[in-house]
Design an enzyme around this catalytic site. Structure first.
Site, PDB file in Angstrom:
ATOM      1  N   HIS A   1      50.095  38.719  37.551  1.00 47.31           N
ATOM      2  CA  HIS A   1      49.463  37.440  37.884  1.00 47.31           C
ATOM      3  C   HIS A   1      48.832  36.795  36.632  1.00 47.31           C
ATOM      4  O   HIS A   1      48.647  35.586  36.600  1.00 47.31           O
ATOM      5  CB  HIS A   1      48.340  37.636  38.912  1.00 47.31           C
ATOM      6  CG  HIS A   1      48.805  37.845  40.322  1.00 47.31           C
ATOM      7  ND1 HIS A   1      49.419  38.994  40.737  1.00 47.31           N
ATOM      8  CD2 HIS A   1      48.724  37.031  41.415  1.00 47.31           C
ATOM      9  CE1 HIS A   1      49.690  38.889  42.040  1.00 47.31           C
ATOM     10  NE2 HIS A   1      49.275  37.710  42.469  1.00 47.31           N
TER      11      HIS A   1
ATOM     12  N   SER B   1      53.257  42.392  44.872  1.00 40.81           N
ATOM     13  CA  SER B   1      52.341  42.320  46.011  1.00 40.81           C
ATOM     14  C   SER B   1      52.181  40.885  46.481  1.00 40.81           C
ATOM     15  O   SER B   1      51.701  40.643  47.587  1.00 40.81           O
ATOM     16  CB  SER B   1      50.978  42.857  45.591  1.00 40.81           C
ATOM     17  OG  SER B   1      50.461  42.035  44.566  1.00 40.81           O
TER      18      SER B   1
ATOM     19  N   GLU C   1      45.852  33.797  43.867  1.00 39.31           N
ATOM     20  CA  GLU C   1      46.607  33.673  45.134  1.00 39.31           C
ATOM     21  C   GLU C   1      46.052  32.538  45.986  1.00 39.31           C
ATOM     22  O   GLU C   1      46.781  31.877  46.708  1.00 39.31           O
ATOM     23  CB  GLU C   1      46.572  34.995  45.923  1.00 39.31           C
ATOM     24  CG  GLU C   1      47.393  36.126  45.312  1.00 39.31           C
ATOM     25  CD  GLU C   1      48.886  36.111  45.684  1.00 39.31           C
ATOM     26  OE1 GLU C   1      49.230  35.634  46.776  1.00 39.31           O
ATOM     27  OE2 GLU C   1      49.690  36.567  44.850  1.00 39.31           O
TER      28      GLU C   1
HETATM   29  N1  DGL Z   1      50.535  41.341  40.215  1.00 41.85           N
HETATM   30  C1  DGL Z   1      50.153  42.663  40.480  1.00 41.85           C
HETATM   31  C2  DGL Z   1      49.972  43.508  39.257  1.00 41.85           C
HETATM   32  O1  DGL Z   1      50.719  43.296  38.314  1.00 41.85           O
HETATM   33  C3  DGL Z   1      49.316  42.975  41.633  1.00 41.85           C
HETATM   34  C4  DGL Z   1      47.970  42.479  41.758  1.00 41.85           C
HETATM   35  C5  DGL Z   1      47.345  42.858  43.070  1.00 41.85           C
HETATM   36  O2  DGL Z   1      48.011  42.763  44.111  1.00 41.85           O
HETATM   37  O3  DGL Z   1      46.178  43.240  43.052  1.00 41.85           O
HETATM   38  O4  DGL Z   1      49.144  44.382  39.206  1.00 41.85           O
END
Ligand code: DGL
Length: 270
Positions: A196, A8, A162
């Site tokens: 993340h 994302s 982010e």
């Molecule tokens: N990095 C993502 C995950 O592993 C997405 C986080 C998001 O867009 O809320 O869930």
């Protein structure tokens, strides 16, 4: 030959980095849907259609195999995509299974019946959408019995990462760890169930204490991808160049990615 990596936003770069180190000769095409991040607060229908669009864009780059380096997309969209959308000559794989295989001490791809495992109390930190999907518990139940999972929806952490606001991300991680450990005081293992979160791994480990084993997906996914490509060399795809694509502002996303990975990364418009 090229493999696609979808997220994302920027979190999937933690997976990209480990895959690139593990398979240095493999071209990788990264797609960050930065215009629509975070996915963690979206509903499953929305996550499904955004994920399909991103994966299609990676197919255009000659990737036959796309890794959803996003737990939220893996939890909310992957099963439906695999059951009714992915063409027979393509594959889309998620990031949960390698993690659960590691936690339950299985070899990659071992689909034998569920069994008792050493770890009994597991803390799961993930986005609100991943937590409410219960996909982690479902995948775990296929492989292990008698494991108690306490899940903490970590609202706000992805936005703070982010936005490059490390102080806020750190404060939020500490408060989410505190909330979870009030309900499960002594987890043996903690899963960072969002790509993340490895960017905040030190804070998670520090807040949880040294006795908790923290599992991060990035290197587990890289190892299982290397194993998968050995078993399925035809899934290497026809693409020949590495590229970073974003639906966001390429200059801004490139700056943040460069800051995260501490080397120059240049995104282009998807
Ligand atoms: N990095 C993502 C995950 O592993 C997405 C986080 C998001 O867009 O809320 O869930």
């Amino acid at each position: 030959m090229a493999v696609g990596i979808f997220d994302s936003g920027l979190g999937g770069l933690t997976v990209y980095e480990r895959v690139a180190a593990r398979l240095p000769d493999l071209p990788l095409c990264y797609f960050g849907d930065n215009a629509h991040t975070p996915y963690g607060v979206r509903d499953p229908e929305d996550i499904y259609s955004l994920t399909c669009q991103g994966v299609e864009r990676l197919w255009e780059e000659g990737c036959s195999l796309v890794i959803l380096a996003c737990n939220t997309a893996s939890a909310a969209a992957l099963r439906r995509m695999q059951e009714s959308w992915v063409p027979t000559d393509k594959r889309v794989l998620g990031v949960f299974v390698p993690l659960i295989e590691a936690l339950t001490e299985r070899h990659w791809g071992d689909n034998s019946p569920p069994r008792e495992v050493a770890v009994k109390h597991v803390a799961l930190f993930a986005t609100p959408a991943t937590v409410s999907s219960r996909a982690f518990q479902r995948e775990l139940a296929f492989r292990a019995i008698g494991v108690d999972v306490e899940a903490q929806p970590c609202g706000g952490v992805v936005d703070a990462i982010e936005d490059g606001d490390e102080m806020l991300a750190e404060a939020l991680v500490r408060s989410h760890v505190e909330a979870l450990t009030r309900r499960m005081p002594n987890p043996e293992a903690a899963i960072l169930g969002c790509t993340h979160y490895p960017l905040m791994e030190k804070t998670f480990q520090d807040a949880l204490g040294p006795d908790v084993q923290v599992y991060c997906q990035a290197s587990l996914v890289a190892d299982s991808l290397a194993d998968y490509l050995q078993r399925h060399p035809d899934m290497r795809g026809t693409g020949t160049k590495s590229v970073f694509l974003t639906t966001g502002n390429p200059a801004q996303v490139s700056d943040k990615a460069t800051q995260f990975l501490r080397r120059k990364i240049e995104f282009q418009a998807a």
